[in-house]
Design a protein around this motif. Structure first.
Motif, PDB file in Angstrom:
ATOM      1  N   ILE A 166       0.951  -1.195  -0.021  1.00 39.80           N
ATOM      2  CA  ILE A 166       0.027   0.112   0.040  1.00 39.80           C
ATOM      3  C   ILE A 166       0.896   1.196  -0.121  1.00 39.80           C
ATOM      4  O   ILE A 166       1.097   1.880   1.085  1.00 39.80           O
ATOM      5  N   PRO A 167       1.532   1.571  -1.124  1.00 39.60           N
ATOM      6  CA  PRO A 167       2.508   2.796  -1.305  1.00 39.60           C
ATOM      7  C   PRO A 167       1.996   4.153  -0.618  1.00 39.60           C
ATOM      8  O   PRO A 167       2.769   4.752  -0.575  1.00 39.60           O
ATOM      9  N   THR A 168       0.660   4.297  -0.773  1.00 40.69           N
ATOM     10  CA  THR A 168       0.198   5.547  -0.346  1.00 40.69           C
ATOM     11  C   THR A 168      -0.011   5.619   1.252  1.00 40.69           C
ATOM     12  O   THR A 168      -0.623   6.513   1.766  1.00 40.69           O
ATOM     13  N   SER A 169       0.112   4.581   1.846  1.00 39.33           N
ATOM     14  CA  SER A 169      -0.056   4.602   3.607  1.00 39.33           C
ATOM     15  C   SER A 169       1.279   5.207   4.048  1.00 39.33           C
ATOM     16  O   SER A 169       2.259   5.263   3.641  1.00 39.33           O
ATOM     17  N   THR A 170       0.997   5.324   5.297  1.00 39.75           N
ATOM     18  CA  THR A 170       2.112   5.628   6.505  1.00 39.75           C
ATOM     19  C   THR A 170       1.892   4.524   7.571  1.00 39.75           C
ATOM     20  O   THR A 170       0.965   4.371   8.093  1.00 39.75           O
ATOM     21  N   VAL A 171       3.266   3.828   7.691  1.00 37.11           N
ATOM     22  CA  VAL A 171       3.011   2.899   8.821  1.00 37.11           C
ATOM     23  C   VAL A 171       4.105   3.022   9.779  1.00 37.11           C
ATOM     24  O   VAL A 171       5.392   3.608   9.542  1.00 37.11           O
ATOM     25  N   TRP A 172       3.504   2.839  11.006  1.00 39.96           N
ATOM     26  CA  TRP A 172       4.336   2.887  12.166  1.00 39.96           C
ATOM     27  C   TRP A 172       4.568   1.517  12.995  1.00 39.96           C
ATOM     28  O   TRP A 172       3.478   0.913  12.934  1.00 39.96           O
ATOM     29  N   ALA A 173       5.707   1.184  13.405  1.00 46.16           N
ATOM     30  CA  ALA A 173       5.797  -0.032  13.890  1.00 46.16           C
ATOM     31  C   ALA A 173       6.490   0.158  15.078  1.00 46.16           C
ATOM     32  O   ALA A 173       7.518   0.776  15.618  1.00 46.16           O
ATOM     33  N   VAL A 174       6.053  -0.951  16.095  1.00 48.72           N
ATOM     34  CA  VAL A 174       6.628  -0.862  17.526  1.00 48.72           C
ATOM     35  C   VAL A 174       7.313  -2.349  17.738  1.00 48.72           C
ATOM     36  O   VAL A 174       6.356  -3.351  17.820  1.00 48.72           O
ATOM     37  N   GLU A 175       8.413  -2.413  18.220  1.00 45.20           N
ATOM     38  CA  GLU A 175       9.102  -3.905  18.839  1.00 45.20           C
ATOM     39  C   GLU A 175      10.079  -3.635  20.072  1.00 45.20           C
ATOM     40  O   GLU A 175      10.698  -2.547  20.089  1.00 45.20           O
ATOM     41  N   ILE A 176       9.469  -4.267  21.074  1.00 49.42           N
ATOM     42  CA  ILE A 176      10.243  -4.201  22.479  1.00 49.42           C
ATOM     43  C   ILE A 176      11.701  -4.771  22.343  1.00 49.42           C
ATOM     44  O   ILE A 176      12.533  -4.423  23.326  1.00 49.42           O
ATOM     45  N   SER A 177      11.959  -6.013  21.543  1.00 48.83           N
ATOM     46  CA  SER A 177      12.830  -6.791  21.699  1.00 48.83           C
ATOM     47  C   SER A 177      14.055  -6.083  21.021  1.00 48.83           C
ATOM     48  O   SER A 177      13.868  -5.572  19.846  1.00 48.83           O
ATOM     49  N   ARG A 178      15.255  -5.975  21.614  1.00 49.72           N
ATOM     50  CA  ARG A 178      16.348  -5.340  20.973  1.00 49.72           C
ATOM     51  C   ARG A 178      16.804  -6.197  19.688  1.00 49.72           C
ATOM     52  O   ARG A 178      17.162  -5.611  18.749  1.00 49.72           O
ATOM     53  N   ASP A 179      16.784  -7.352  19.953  1.00 47.55           N
ATOM     54  CA  ASP A 179      17.413  -8.395  18.698  1.00 47.55           C
ATOM     55  C   ASP A 179      16.276  -8.195  17.536  1.00 47.55           C
ATOM     56  O   ASP A 179      16.830  -7.981  16.524  1.00 47.55           O
ATOM     57  N   ALA A 180      15.046  -8.476  17.992  1.00 58.56           N
ATOM     58  CA  ALA A 180      13.950  -8.319  16.988  1.00 58.56           C
ATOM     59  C   ALA A 180      13.966  -7.046  16.122  1.00 58.56           C
ATOM     60  O   ALA A 180      13.923  -6.918  14.955  1.00 58.56           O
ATOM     61  N   TYR A 181      14.068  -5.598  17.166  1.00 56.68           N
ATOM     62  CA  TYR A 181      14.242  -4.467  16.577  1.00 56.68           C
ATOM     63  C   TYR A 181      15.412  -4.429  15.498  1.00 56.68           C
ATOM     64  O   TYR A 181      15.266  -3.842  14.509  1.00 56.68           O
ATOM     65  N   ALA A 182      16.670  -5.098  15.918  1.00 61.64           N
ATOM     66  CA  ALA A 182      17.638  -4.887  14.808  1.00 61.64           C
ATOM     67  C   ALA A 182      17.161  -5.544  13.530  1.00 61.64           C
ATOM     68  O   ALA A 182      17.797  -5.135  12.550  1.00 61.64           O
ATOM     69  N   TYR A 183      16.804  -6.663  13.716  1.00 63.90           N
ATOM     70  CA  TYR A 183      16.396  -7.454  12.231  1.00 63.90           C
ATOM     71  C   TYR A 183      15.361  -6.487  11.439  1.00 63.90           C
ATOM     72  O   TYR A 183      15.459  -6.577  10.471  1.00 63.90           O
ATOM     73  N   ALA A 184      14.351  -6.022  12.348  1.00 62.01           N
ATOM     74  CA  ALA A 184      13.266  -5.195  11.459  1.00 62.01           C
ATOM     75  C   ALA A 184      14.236  -3.930  10.938  1.00 62.01           C
ATOM     76  O   ALA A 184      13.771  -3.626   9.763  1.00 62.01           O
ATOM     77  N   THR A 185      14.884  -3.441  11.684  1.00 63.25           N
ATOM     78  CA  THR A 185      15.676  -2.285  11.054  1.00 63.25           C
ATOM     79  C   THR A 185      16.400  -2.584   9.656  1.00 63.25           C
ATOM     80  O   THR A 185      16.428  -2.033   8.903  1.00 63.25           O
ATOM     81  N   MET A 186      17.167  -3.848   9.801  1.00 64.04           N
ATOM     82  CA  MET A 186      17.683  -4.211   8.537  1.00 64.04           C
ATOM     83  C   MET A 186      16.853  -4.493   7.449  1.00 64.04           C
ATOM     84  O   MET A 186      17.141  -4.291   6.386  1.00 64.04           O
ATOM     85  N   ASN A 187      15.786  -4.971   7.814  1.00 66.43           N
ATOM     86  CA  ASN A 187      14.923  -5.457   6.515  1.00 66.43           C
ATOM     87  C   ASN A 187      14.209  -3.920   6.304  1.00 66.43           C
ATOM     88  O   ASN A 187      14.166  -3.958   4.999  1.00 66.43           O
ATOM     89  N   ALA A 188      13.821  -3.005   6.877  1.00 65.85           N
ATOM     90  CA  ALA A 188      13.560  -2.033   6.213  1.00 65.85           C
ATOM     91  C   ALA A 188      14.541  -1.256   5.552  1.00 65.85           C
ATOM     92  O   ALA A 188      14.209  -0.654   4.461  1.00 65.85           O
ATOM     93  N   GLN A 189      15.672  -1.388   5.933  1.00 65.85           N
ATOM     94  CA  GLN A 189      16.830  -0.719   5.291  1.00 65.85           C
ATOM     95  C   GLN A 189      16.977  -1.314   3.823  1.00 65.85           C
ATOM     96  O   GLN A 189      17.365  -0.822   2.772  1.00 65.85           O
ATOM     97  N   GLN A 190      17.030  -2.645   3.904  1.00 66.49           N
ATOM     98  CA  GLN A 190      17.328  -3.630   2.674  1.00 66.49           C
ATOM     99  C   GLN A 190      15.999  -3.224   1.695  1.00 66.49           C
ATOM    100  O   GLN A 190      16.302  -3.140   0.460  1.00 66.49           O
ATOM    101  N   LEU A 191      15.024  -2.968   2.165  1.00 65.17           N
ATOM    102  CA  LEU A 191      13.881  -2.743   1.319  1.00 65.17           C
ATOM    103  C   LEU A 191      13.721  -1.211   0.681  1.00 65.17           C
ATOM    104  O   LEU A 191      13.135  -1.072  -0.316  1.00 65.17           O
ATOM    105  N   GLY A 192      14.340  -0.488   1.465  1.00 63.55           N
ATOM    106  CA  GLY A 192      14.341   1.000   1.103  1.00 63.55           C
ATOM    107  C   GLY A 192      13.061   1.693   1.324  1.00 63.55           C
ATOM    108  O   GLY A 192      12.687   2.520   0.249  1.00 63.55           O
ATOM    109  N   ILE A 193      11.887   1.397   2.009  1.00 67.29           N
ATOM    110  CA  ILE A 193      10.921   1.935   2.201  1.00 67.29           C
ATOM    111  C   ILE A 193      10.619   3.090   3.024  1.00 67.29           C
ATOM    112  O   ILE A 193      11.135   2.963   4.092  1.00 67.29           O
ATOM    113  N   ASP A 194      10.262   4.055   2.359  1.00 60.82           N
ATOM    114  CA  ASP A 194      10.233   5.507   2.927  1.00 60.82           C
ATOM    115  C   ASP A 194       9.032   5.769   3.717  1.00 60.82           C
ATOM    116  O   ASP A 194       9.056   6.776   4.372  1.00 60.82           O
ATOM    117  N   ASN A 195       7.919   4.940   3.672  1.00 57.64           N
ATOM    118  CA  ASN A 195       6.819   5.134   4.280  1.00 57.64           C
ATOM    119  C   ASN A 195       6.599   4.166   5.430  1.00 57.64           C
ATOM    120  O   ASN A 195       5.495   3.989   6.037  1.00 57.64           O
TER     121      ASN A 195
END
Length: 315
Positions: A166-195
């Motif tokens: 949904i490229p017209t969307s704005t998405v906020w995501a929340v994760e408490i685990s530092r390990d999982a947050y690191a993976y989510a960060t890597m995945n977001a950077q890899q995809l280069g999604i700006d929304n």
């Protein structure tokens, strides 16, 4: 005991077809995919896993391995010594029931290929249904620029899929685990999604993203929900998925899901939708609690096996 391979090295002169058959038998005896009731289906799944491990270890695709098998090629024709050794070591890890996704370092989710490993929950196919339900809701409501929140983001599977599809969307995501947050960060950077915006924090805390309260169209969540008394039978889940992502922090597994429901109610605008995955025995409890919180329409969707799997409620 974990079955051992008959030799430290598989005969490099064996055909690819024979290698797959031999290694699949070892994994079958080790109990891989033993949650599949039909033995023939189990063997097919295991053979596919072996093909995937062989493909990844040789820097090839599964289609390449299938073609090599059909053409009668040998192990040494498709893999260098280093690649063959890598394949054997990976098979040994899989025979010890380490998840396939941890071994290869990534997992598919809808149209994404996500980095995963120790410390992050491996996304499951049934969770993809939440995205389908979100897309249907957006079409029905004719929402042009949906505002979406993903609570308990894990690897980022739900939020990143929503942001991509949904490229017209704005998405906020929340994760408490530092390990999982690191993976989510890597995945977001890899995809280069700006929304897509990711926050490391407690998804159940009323102050988390409170600036967005009453403004969100969709809240989606795959929170920890397994009852503490229901230890998973599957070795891969029990020993390798992080406990923080599995257990719902109470005997009935409902403590965290209840908090997610309350937080979602505050975040959503009137008419907004909450989609939350839960244990197959929690359908009645999640609907009743959501309605007690103030949600209006409440129903439960089933997974691919026909079991109650996620809550759908509108504010």
């Amino acid at each position: 005991m974990t079955p051992e391979f008959p030799e430290n090295r598989i005969d490099s002169a064996l055909s690819v077809r024979a290698v797959i058959a031999q290694c699949a038998l070892v994994l079958y005896r080790a109990g891989v995919s033993d949650d599949i009731v039909n033995p023939e289906q189990q063997k097919m799944v295991i053979a596919h896993e072996v093909s995937m491990l062989l493909a990844e270890s040789c820097d090839k695709s599964v289609a390449d391995i299938q073609a090599a098998a059909l053409l009668g090629k040998t192990f040494e024709q498709i893999a260098t010594l280093e690649q063959r050794e890598r394949f054997i070591s990976w098979l040994d890890r899989r025979a010890k029931r380490e998840p396939l996704q941890h071994i290869v370092g990534h997992a598919p989710f809808r149209f994404l290929d996500l980095k995963v490993g120790p410390g992050v929950f491996i996304p499951r196919p049934e969770t993809e249904l939440i995205i389908d339900e979100s897309l249907d809701f957006i079409r029905r409501q004719k929402i042009e620029s949906p505002r979406i929140v993903d609570l308990c983001a894990g690897s980022g599977a739900l939020g990143l899929s929503a942001a991509q599809e949904i490229p017209t969307s704005t998405v906020w995501a929340v994760e408490i685990s530092r390990d999982a947050y690191a993976y989510a960060t890597m995945n977001a950077q890899q995809l280069g999604i700006d929304n897509y915006q990711l926050l490391c924090g407690d998804a159940t805390d009323p102050q988390t993203l409170d600036e967005l309260d009453a403004s969100i169209d969709i809240v989606m969540s795959n929170p920890p929900y397994i009852p503490e008394k229901d230890i998973p039978q599957q070795i891969e889940a029990r020993e390798f998925d992080p406990q923080l992502a599995l257990y719902g922090a109470s005997l009935d597994g409902m403590r965290i899901p209840r908090e997610i429901i309350k937080r979602a109610y505050a975040l959503l605008k009137t008419g907004g939708l909450l989609l939350m995955e839960h244990d197959w025995k929690q359908g009645d409890d999640t609907r009743e609690f959501a309605q007690a919180v103030g949600f209006s329409t409440a129903y439960t969707r089933q997974d691919f096996a026909g079991k109650d799997r996620f809550l759908c409620v509108t504010k």
